[in-house]
Design an enzyme around this catalytic site. Structure first.
Site, PDB file in Angstrom:
ATOM      1  N   GLU A 256      -7.850  25.076  37.935  1.00  0.00           N
ATOM      2  CA  GLU A 256      -7.912  23.653  38.267  1.00  0.00           C
ATOM      3  C   GLU A 256      -9.389  23.293  38.357  1.00  0.00           C
ATOM      4  O   GLU A 256     -10.077  23.675  39.309  1.00  0.00           O
ATOM      5  CB  GLU A 256      -7.201  23.348  39.575  1.00  0.00           C
ATOM      6  CG  GLU A 256      -7.179  21.836  39.840  1.00  0.00           C
ATOM      7  CD  GLU A 256      -6.540  21.491  41.161  1.00  0.00           C
ATOM      8  OE1 GLU A 256      -5.314  21.707  41.292  1.00  0.00           O
ATOM      9  OE2 GLU A 256      -7.254  21.035  42.057  1.00  0.00           O
ATOM     10  N   CYS A 290     -12.170  16.787  43.234  1.00  0.00           N
ATOM     11  CA  CYS A 290     -11.914  16.805  41.789  1.00  0.00           C
ATOM     12  C   CYS A 290     -11.089  15.606  41.326  1.00  0.00           C
ATOM     13  O   CYS A 290     -11.122  15.245  40.152  1.00  0.00           O
ATOM     14  CB  CYS A 290     -11.220  18.105  41.388  1.00  0.00           C
ATOM     15  SG  CYS A 290      -9.651  18.399  42.250  1.00  0.00           S
TER      16      CYS A 290
END
Length: 488
Positions: A256, A290
């Site tokens: 990720e 993120c």
């Protein structure tokens, strides 16, 4: 002698120093004062951790699902304990200058996610069906991989630590986890809570690493034959290195990575509600998430109204000491300098500031910035900033908005704002993103589903049952079978 808390190694159910006695220190990015000290794991320590995880694996995989679930439900109670919450809050505030808003987000999202993770045992069921061989029967099981090596970031050191270890473990795997070198003590508190909740020795092993030793030790761990899979949450630059190292041994990864999340605002949107969500999505923890909203793509008729509303809500936020302010220092001064370099490059190419002065306000400290007229070939448009920056772009049509939203190598998260729900579903499905939030913030993930990039700079794989189990098939052949080769 420093009074800073110490994060030890945790291997085979025991706290221990590094085999050489080596340590490293963490300094607060806001004050420069030592925030914590940690044992610096060695090659021998890493091998011991992997071997402990391998020894623990057969018994843990055989542990009844309900017993695994009970352990994580006890962990929820640990995370709800006020004394533990105070310790972990103080640790996040000192190690990475985390303001109260993101501290609370970390703690309470962790409680909810652990509750959800405990329920994931329901997804570990197999299936059975008749074989293509007449009279045969097929049994399909979801089985754990074995030892997982997880690498955890600093920007959500409670929530992402829990996700990185709890999901593999609930699926029957054992874990060796490397915390960020910026948040070893915060992560150690999570490990202690899980151990106190009843995880057996060896199921979870904790190996803090100094930045200097990380490249060598990471390669050694990935190469170890007992390690079956690697997870990494962090930058695409490091993700590529991890993926390349794993590829040498044909080992799968869950990566990720970065985000450059677009928030698409259509002309019929609720402008003030969209502005609030954009400010939240862009500035929570100073944009060091993120999923942070980095690009705002808005239809031209509502551009001025949206900019004014975003400015208003942004100007209501304070910047400074993490104990009082909404936004504080970035995790390093170098990060702040890098973002300002991207801004200057964009300004040299014609970008304009709508808010902010392009300067630091203190050590690693940046005020929020709104930038427009950013050229698509500049880093400010193309690359994740990981700072309190919003890039605004105006478009005339929905097709242009979708095209601009998709003009990125990132694909982790997005948002879409409109009052027309039926149109929203159609437009959302055209946005190239692992998750699209209609009339919501880009900062959102569903427990049990998680986030997943669609390749490129956002990575691939997902933190879910399917990514931490193998589908194994057992075929029971009929008692009397024919074997043509033998004429039978």
């Amino acid at each position: 002698m420093s009074n800073a808390p110490f994060a030890s190694l945790f291997i085979n159910g025991e706290h221990r120093p590094a085999s050489t006695g080596a340590t490293f220190t963490v300094k607060s990015p806001h004050t420069g004062i030592v925030a914590s000290t940690a044992a610096a794991v060695t090659s021998d320590d890493c091998r011991a951790a992997i071997e402990a995880a391998q020894r623990a694996f057969p018994a843990w995989e055989a542990t009844a699902h309900v017993q695994r679930q009970e352990i994580f439900l006890r962990a929820v109670a640990k995370f709800q304990d006020k004394e533990w919450q105070k310790k972990v809050s103080d640790a996040m505030r000192t190690e990475v200058a985390m303001p109260e808003s993101h501290i609370l987000f970390n703690i309470f999202s962790s409680i909810r996610s652990t509750q959800g993770i405990s329920a994931m045992v329901g997804g570990l069921k197999g299936e059975t069906f008749p074989s293509t061989i007449p009279g045969g029967q097929v049994f399909v099981q979801k089985r754990a991989h074995g030892v997982i090596y997880s690498i955890v970031p600093w920007n959500a050191p409670v929530a992402l630590m829990i996700r990185a270890v709890a999901i593999p473990i609930i699926c029957g795997n054992t874990v060796v986890v490397r915390p960020s070198e910026f948040t070893p003590y915060t992560s150690a508190l999570v490990v202690d809570a899980l151990h106190e909740a009843g995880l057996p020795a060896g199921v979870l092993n904790f190996v803090p690493m100094s930045a200097e030793d990380t490249p060598k030790l990471t390669a050694e761990i990935i190469a170890h034959p007992y390690v079956r899979k690697i997870t990494f949450t962090g930058s695409d630059r490091v993700g590529k290195l991890i993926a390349a190292e794993a590829a040498k041994h044909l080992k799968p990864c869950v990566l990720e990575l970065g985000g450059k999340a677009p928030s698409v605002v259509l002309a019929d949107a609720d402008i003030d509600l969209a502005a609030r969500a954009i400010v939240h999505g862009a500035l929570l923890f100073s944009g060091q998430i993120c999923m942070s909203t980095e690009r705002v793509i808005v239809q031209r008729p509502v551009l001025d109204a949206l900019v004014a509303a975003v400015k208003k809500h942004t100007n209501s936020l304070s910047v400074g000491n993490p104990e009082q302010a909404h936004l504080s220092s970035l995790f390093t001064d170098r990060s702040a300098d890098g973002i300002l370099g991207m801004l200057q490059e964009a300004r040299d190419a014609g970008a304009e500031l709508l808010l902010g002065d392009g300067k630091k306000a203190g050590p690693a400290l940046l005020h929020p910035h709104i930038v427009t007229n950013v050229k698509p070939d500049t880093r400010l448009w193309q690359r994740e900033t990981f700072g309190p920056f919003m890039v605004f772009a105006a478009v005339d049509t929905i097709d242009e908005a979708v095209e601009l939203a998709n003009a990125s190598d990132y694909s982790l998260s997005a948002a879409l704002w409109t009052r027309d729900v039926y149109n929203a579903v159609n437009v959302a499905m055209r946005i190239h993103s692992g998750a699209v939030n209609i009339n919501g913030s880009t900062i959102h993930g569903e427990t049990g589903m998680g986030l997943a990039g669609l390749g490129g700079s956002s990575g691939y794989g997902r933190f879910d049952v399917d990514n931490f189990t193998d589908k194994r098939i057992v075929t029971l052949h009929p008692e009397k079978s024919s074997w043509p080769l033998l004429g039978l």
